[in-house]
Design a protein around this motif. Structure first.
Motif, PDB file in Angstrom:
ATOM      1  N   LYS A 101       0.833  -1.199   0.000  1.00  0.00           N
ATOM      2  CA  LYS A 101       0.000   0.000   0.000  1.00  0.00           C
ATOM      3  C   LYS A 101       0.872   1.256   0.000  1.00  0.00           C
ATOM      4  CE  LYS A 101      -3.395   0.028   2.945  1.00  0.00           C
ATOM      5  NZ  LYS A 101      -4.269  -0.194   4.117  1.00  0.00           N
ATOM      6  N   LYS A 102       1.850   1.291   0.876  1.00  0.00           N
ATOM      7  CA  LYS A 102       2.760   2.449   0.944  1.00  0.00           C
ATOM      8  C   LYS A 102       3.623   2.529  -0.309  1.00  0.00           C
ATOM      9  CE  LYS A 102       5.383   5.486   3.554  1.00  0.00           C
ATOM     10  NZ  LYS A 102       5.849   6.313   2.483  1.00  0.00           N
ATOM     11  N   TRP A 104       2.879   1.560  -3.343  1.00  0.00           N
ATOM     12  CA  TRP A 104       2.059   2.095  -4.431  1.00  0.00           C
ATOM     13  C   TRP A 104       1.817   3.598  -4.250  1.00  0.00           C
ATOM     14  CZ3 TRP A 104      -0.350   1.356  -9.047  1.00  0.00           C
ATOM     15  CH2 TRP A 104      -0.211   0.109  -9.641  1.00  0.00           C
ATOM     16  N   ALA A 105       1.520   4.000  -3.026  1.00  0.00           N
ATOM     17  CA  ALA A 105       1.266   5.426  -2.777  1.00  0.00           C
ATOM     18  C   ALA A 105       2.501   6.254  -3.105  1.00  0.00           C
ATOM     19  CB  ALA A 105       0.827   5.642  -1.326  1.00  0.00           C
ATOM     20  N   ASP A 106       3.677   5.767  -2.723  1.00  0.00           N
ATOM     21  CA  ASP A 106       4.921   6.474  -3.033  1.00  0.00           C
ATOM     22  C   ASP A 106       5.158   6.537  -4.539  1.00  0.00           C
ATOM     23  OD1 ASP A 106       5.339   6.827  -0.319  1.00  0.00           O
ATOM     24  OD2 ASP A 106       6.838   5.224  -0.158  1.00  0.00           O
ATOM     25  N   ALA A 107       4.949   5.426  -5.224  1.00  0.00           N
ATOM     26  CA  ALA A 107       5.137   5.405  -6.682  1.00  0.00           C
ATOM     27  C   ALA A 107       4.139   6.337  -7.369  1.00  0.00           C
ATOM     28  CB  ALA A 107       4.989   3.981  -7.212  1.00  0.00           C
ATOM     29  N   ALA A 108       2.917   6.358  -6.875  1.00  0.00           N
ATOM     30  CA  ALA A 108       1.874   7.188  -7.488  1.00  0.00           C
ATOM     31  C   ALA A 108       2.213   8.670  -7.423  1.00  0.00           C
ATOM     32  CB  ALA A 108       0.528   6.915  -6.815  1.00  0.00           C
ATOM     33  N   LEU A 109       2.874   9.088  -6.338  1.00  0.00           N
ATOM     34  CA  LEU A 109       3.262  10.503  -6.213  1.00  0.00           C
ATOM     35  C   LEU A 109       4.161  10.941  -7.363  1.00  0.00           C
ATOM     36  CD1 LEU A 109       3.947  11.000  -2.406  1.00  0.00           C
ATOM     37  CD2 LEU A 109       2.209  12.133  -3.810  1.00  0.00           C
ATOM     38  N   LYS A 110       5.017  10.046  -7.827  1.00  0.00           N
ATOM     39  CA  LYS A 110       5.922  10.369  -8.932  1.00  0.00           C
ATOM     40  C   LYS A 110       5.163  10.595 -10.239  1.00  0.00           C
ATOM     41  CE  LYS A 110       9.592   7.696  -6.822  1.00  0.00           C
ATOM     42  NZ  LYS A 110      10.334   6.432  -6.848  1.00  0.00           N
ATOM     43  N   PHE A 111       3.919  10.117 -10.287  1.00  0.00           N
ATOM     44  CA  PHE A 111       3.096  10.263 -11.482  1.00  0.00           C
ATOM     45  C   PHE A 111       1.980  11.278 -11.267  1.00  0.00           C
ATOM     46  CE2 PHE A 111       5.352   6.391 -12.036  1.00  0.00           C
ATOM     47  CZ  PHE A 111       5.550   6.273 -13.392  1.00  0.00           C
ATOM     48  N   GLY A 112       2.053  12.017 -10.179  1.00  0.00           N
ATOM     49  CA  GLY A 112       1.096  13.077  -9.938  1.00  0.00           C
ATOM     50  C   GLY A 112      -0.166  12.659  -9.214  1.00  0.00           C
ATOM     51  N   PHE A 113      -0.203  11.454  -8.661  1.00  0.00           N
ATOM     52  CA  PHE A 113      -1.381  10.986  -7.933  1.00  0.00           C
ATOM     53  C   PHE A 113      -1.091  10.963  -6.433  1.00  0.00           C
ATOM     54  CE2 PHE A 113      -2.198   8.734 -12.006  1.00  0.00           C
ATOM     55  CZ  PHE A 113      -3.458   9.235 -12.262  1.00  0.00           C
ATOM     56  N   HIS A 114      -2.023  11.464  -5.664  1.00  0.00           N
ATOM     57  CA  HIS A 114      -1.931  11.412  -4.213  1.00  0.00           C
ATOM     58  C   HIS A 114      -2.930  10.351  -3.751  1.00  0.00           C
ATOM     59  CE1 HIS A 114      -1.848  13.853  -0.208  1.00  0.00           C
ATOM     60  NE2 HIS A 114      -1.170  12.730  -0.145  1.00  0.00           N
ATOM     61  N   LEU A 115      -2.425   9.128  -3.509  1.00  0.00           N
ATOM     62  CA  LEU A 115      -3.264   8.010  -3.081  1.00  0.00           C
ATOM     63  C   LEU A 115      -3.098   7.789  -1.583  1.00  0.00           C
ATOM     64  CD1 LEU A 115      -2.607   5.458  -5.980  1.00  0.00           C
ATOM     65  CD2 LEU A 115      -4.387   7.215  -5.804  1.00  0.00           C
ATOM     66  N   TYR A 116      -4.195   7.515  -0.919  1.00  0.00           N
ATOM     67  CA  TYR A 116      -4.210   7.380   0.537  1.00  0.00           C
ATOM     68  C   TYR A 116      -4.079   5.909   0.932  1.00  0.00           C
ATOM     69  CZ  TYR A 116      -5.860   8.288   5.327  1.00  0.00           C
ATOM     70  OH  TYR A 116      -5.976   8.394   6.683  1.00  0.00           O
ATOM     71  N   ALA A 118      -3.742   4.655   3.975  1.00  0.00           N
ATOM     72  CA  ALA A 118      -4.288   4.340   5.295  1.00  0.00           C
ATOM     73  C   ALA A 118      -5.814   4.394   5.313  1.00  0.00           C
ATOM     74  CB  ALA A 118      -3.709   5.304   6.335  1.00  0.00           C
ATOM     75  N   TRP A 119      -6.438   4.455   4.159  1.00  0.00           N
ATOM     76  CA  TRP A 119      -7.901   4.540   4.088  1.00  0.00           C
ATOM     77  C   TRP A 119      -8.550   3.290   4.668  1.00  0.00           C
ATOM     78  CZ3 TRP A 119     -11.715   1.568   1.820  1.00  0.00           C
ATOM     79  CH2 TRP A 119     -12.987   2.127   1.794  1.00  0.00           C
ATOM     80  N   SER A 120      -9.691   3.481   5.306  1.00  0.00           N
ATOM     81  CA  SER A 120     -10.553   2.364   5.688  1.00  0.00           C
ATOM     82  C   SER A 120     -11.991   2.832   5.514  1.00  0.00           C
ATOM     83  CB  SER A 120     -10.295   1.916   7.127  1.00  0.00           C
ATOM     84  OG  SER A 120     -10.819   2.844   8.042  1.00  0.00           O
ATOM     85  N   ALA A 121     -12.898   1.891   5.380  1.00  0.00           N
ATOM     86  CA  ALA A 121     -14.303   2.238   5.155  1.00  0.00           C
ATOM     87  C   ALA A 121     -14.849   3.096   6.286  1.00  0.00           C
ATOM     88  CB  ALA A 121     -15.127   0.966   4.996  1.00  0.00           C
ATOM     89  N   SER A 122     -14.342   2.918   7.502  1.00  0.00           N
ATOM     90  CA  SER A 122     -14.827   3.715   8.631  1.00  0.00           C
ATOM     91  C   SER A 122     -14.468   5.194   8.488  1.00  0.00           C
ATOM     92  CB  SER A 122     -14.280   3.165   9.947  1.00  0.00           C
ATOM     93  OG  SER A 122     -12.871   3.264   9.975  1.00  0.00           O
ATOM     94  N   ASN A 123     -13.483   5.507   7.623  1.00  0.00           N
ATOM     95  CA  ASN A 123     -13.109   6.902   7.368  1.00  0.00           C
ATOM     96  C   ASN A 123     -14.084   7.599   6.439  1.00  0.00           C
ATOM     97  OD1 ASN A 123     -10.778   6.305   8.784  1.00  0.00           O
ATOM     98  ND2 ASN A 123      -9.473   6.252   6.988  1.00  0.00           N
TER      99      ASN A 123
END
Length: 185
Positions: A101-102, A104-116, A118-123
């Motif tokens: 998860k982390k 992917w989130a780090d890789a996504a930043l390099k492509f301009g995406f801010h992916l979360y 730590a998301w959970s359905a309760s959020n």
């Protein structure tokens, strides 16, 4: 039907991404931010061909298979950026393990995406400054209703899907896919 842009007119021989595309998805009215500043990426030959196939694909799904280390994550992020075409659309990545998860989130930043990661359905829905979420297959299985609603009009990446044959992980992943709404399949 989509009007396709010929590959030659997209400058994809050098594959500087993002390339313009006419591949469209339903507009997603949200207050989320558009994709962050874009950078150029040089794709490998197989990624260039796969991206041409992705853009030309009329089906609602696309499967990419390549050896470990070949650049599948980069390809998926380029394809997502291409598909989003600068519009704010939900982006969900489903991975087998927490540590991915982390990653992917780090890789996504390099492509301009801010992916979360730590998301959970309760959020509830992700914050408006996030482009999407990264969840495990176990999370997707238990939160499929929320993820199906959130992903409408967006893109979903199923990472490491070959583990469907795994004795322990396979049933969880199968359940995730069974519950996917028609717009994701």
């Amino acid at each position: 039907p989509d009007q396709k842009t010929p590959p030659e007119s997209r400058s994809d021989l050098g594959c500087l991404v993002p390339m313009e595309t006419s591949r469209t998805a339903p507009a997603q009215p949200t207050a989320r931010q558009p994709v962050a500043k874009q950078q150029s990426v040089i794709l490998r030959a197989w990624q260039q061909q796969a991206l041409r196939s992705f853009v030309a694909n009329e089906a609602p799904s696309f499967l990419t298979v390549a050896c470990p280390g070949a650049g599948k994550t980069s390809f998926a992020l380029v394809a997502a950026r291409q598909w989003c075409a600068g519009q704010a659309r939900p982006f969900v990545v489903v991975v087998p393990t927490q540590h991915l998860k982390k990653q992917w989130a780090d890789a996504a930043l390099k492509f301009g995406f801010h992916l979360y990661p730590a998301w959970s359905a309760s959020n509830g829905k992700p914050a408006v400054d996030m482009h999407g979420v990264v969840v495990t297959y176990a999370q997707a299985s238990s939160s499929w209703v929320e993820l199906a609603a959130y992903s409408r009009g967006g893109i979903v990446v199923l990472d490491e899907v070959h583990f469907l044959q795994d004795t322990f992980r396979g049933p969880v992943w199968e359940e995730v896919m069974i519950h996917l709404p028609d717009h994701v399949r």
